[in-house]
Design an enzyme around this catalytic site. Structure first.
Site, mmCIF file in Angstrom:
data_model
loop_
_atom_site.group_PDB
_atom_site.id
_atom_site.type_symbol
_atom_site.label_atom_id
_atom_site.label_comp_id
_atom_site.label_asym_id
_atom_site.label_seq_id
_atom_site.Cartn_x
_atom_site.Cartn_y
_atom_site.Cartn_z
ATOM 1 N N HIS A 226 58.179 70.047 60.576
ATOM 2 C CA HIS A 226 58.587 68.644 60.399
ATOM 3 C C HIS A 226 57.687 67.982 59.359
ATOM 4 O O HIS A 226 56.577 67.561 59.690
ATOM 5 C CB HIS A 226 58.472 67.896 61.731
ATOM 6 C CG HIS A 226 59.527 68.271 62.708
ATOM 7 N ND1 HIS A 226 60.747 67.647 62.761
ATOM 8 C CD2 HIS A 226 59.546 69.228 63.663
ATOM 9 C CE1 HIS A 226 61.478 68.198 63.712
ATOM 10 N NE2 HIS A 226 60.769 69.162 64.268
ATOM 11 N N CYS B 248 63.885 71.552 60.415
ATOM 12 C CA CYS B 248 63.874 72.143 61.754
ATOM 13 C C CYS B 248 65.259 72.663 62.150
ATOM 14 O O CYS B 248 65.719 73.662 61.606
ATOM 15 C CB CYS B 248 63.290 71.164 62.771
ATOM 16 S SG CYS B 248 62.818 71.975 64.330
ATOM 17 N N GLU C 266 57.940 65.073 58.176
ATOM 18 C CA GLU C 266 57.755 63.661 58.543
ATOM 19 C C GLU C 266 56.674 63.469 59.597
ATOM 20 O O GLU C 266 56.235 62.350 59.836
ATOM 21 C CB GLU C 266 59.090 63.053 59.007
ATOM 22 C CG GLU C 266 59.534 63.410 60.405
ATOM 23 C CD GLU C 266 60.154 64.784 60.587
ATOM 24 O OE1 GLU C 266 60.651 65.061 61.691
ATOM 25 O OE2 GLU C 266 60.142 65.603 59.639
#
Length: 192
Positions: free
Chosen positions: A174, A76, A176
């Site tokens: 993202h 990001c 994650e």
């Protein structure tokens, strides 16, 4: 050793938890010696570009990061700071990727927030990822397309969703927070 850069820019804990869930250990660090000795480095980020660059300069990370030879993954804001320049407060980036970061000016809501699929130009760290899966994005700025764009996403316009140049990898989304597909991206990076 896997190091997550600790430079006061957002989502370090969620990245750390995602790495741990995959069975890897990692540590947060801003120590230049530890970072130089790491096997893999993750450069996460949520926040404002000029504030984050100021922090990188205070710690010396702005000079160290472009010289690293081990695999580095920007996420990001990490991706955006690896570019040459951002329109966000006219911020000079690290210059790893020869492209600029622009603000979305579309009629669509900004920030771009939610799930988007990718168009692959190359597999890169997208190995074993199906083009039909979705990734989680939240951003008001985007990296323009360049020779190092490995995948694109579209939000009013096509933009760089994955960049790669030599040992430097970066995702605008993202991983994650992107479920199984995001885990696969992290696994691919960690197994480089």
């Amino acid at each position: 050793m896997i190091v997550i850069l600790d430079y006061n820019a957002g989502n370090t804990q969620s990245v750390k938890h995602a790495i741990n869930r995959l069975g890897y250990s990692c540590k947060l660090s801003k120590d230049l010696n530890e970072i130089q000795q790491a096997d893999k480095i993750i450069f996460p980020g949520v926040g404002q570009a000029s504030v984050a660059m100021k922090e990188l300069k205070l710690t010396g990370l702005d000079k160290l990061l472009p010289k690293l030879e081990q695999p580095v993954l920007g996420i990001c804001l990490g991706l955006q700071l690896m570019c040459e320049h951002s329109e966000e407060n006219d911020t000079q980036g690290l210059g790893i990727f020869p492209t600029s970061v622009k603000r979305f000016t579309a009629q669509l809501p900004v920030p771009h927030m939610g799930w988007n699929c990718l168009q692959f130009n190359n597999k890169s760290i997208l190995n074993k990822v199906k083009p039909s899966v979705y990734f989680y994005f939240v951003h008001s700025y985007y990296a323009e397309l360049c020779d190092f764009t490995q995948a694109t996403a579209t939000y009013d316009r096509s933009f760089s969703a994955v960049l790669q140049k030599n040992n430097f990898y970066a995702t605008q989304f993202h991983p994650e927070k992107s479920g199984i597909a995001g885990e696969q991206i992290l696994k691919n990076f960690l197994s480089l």
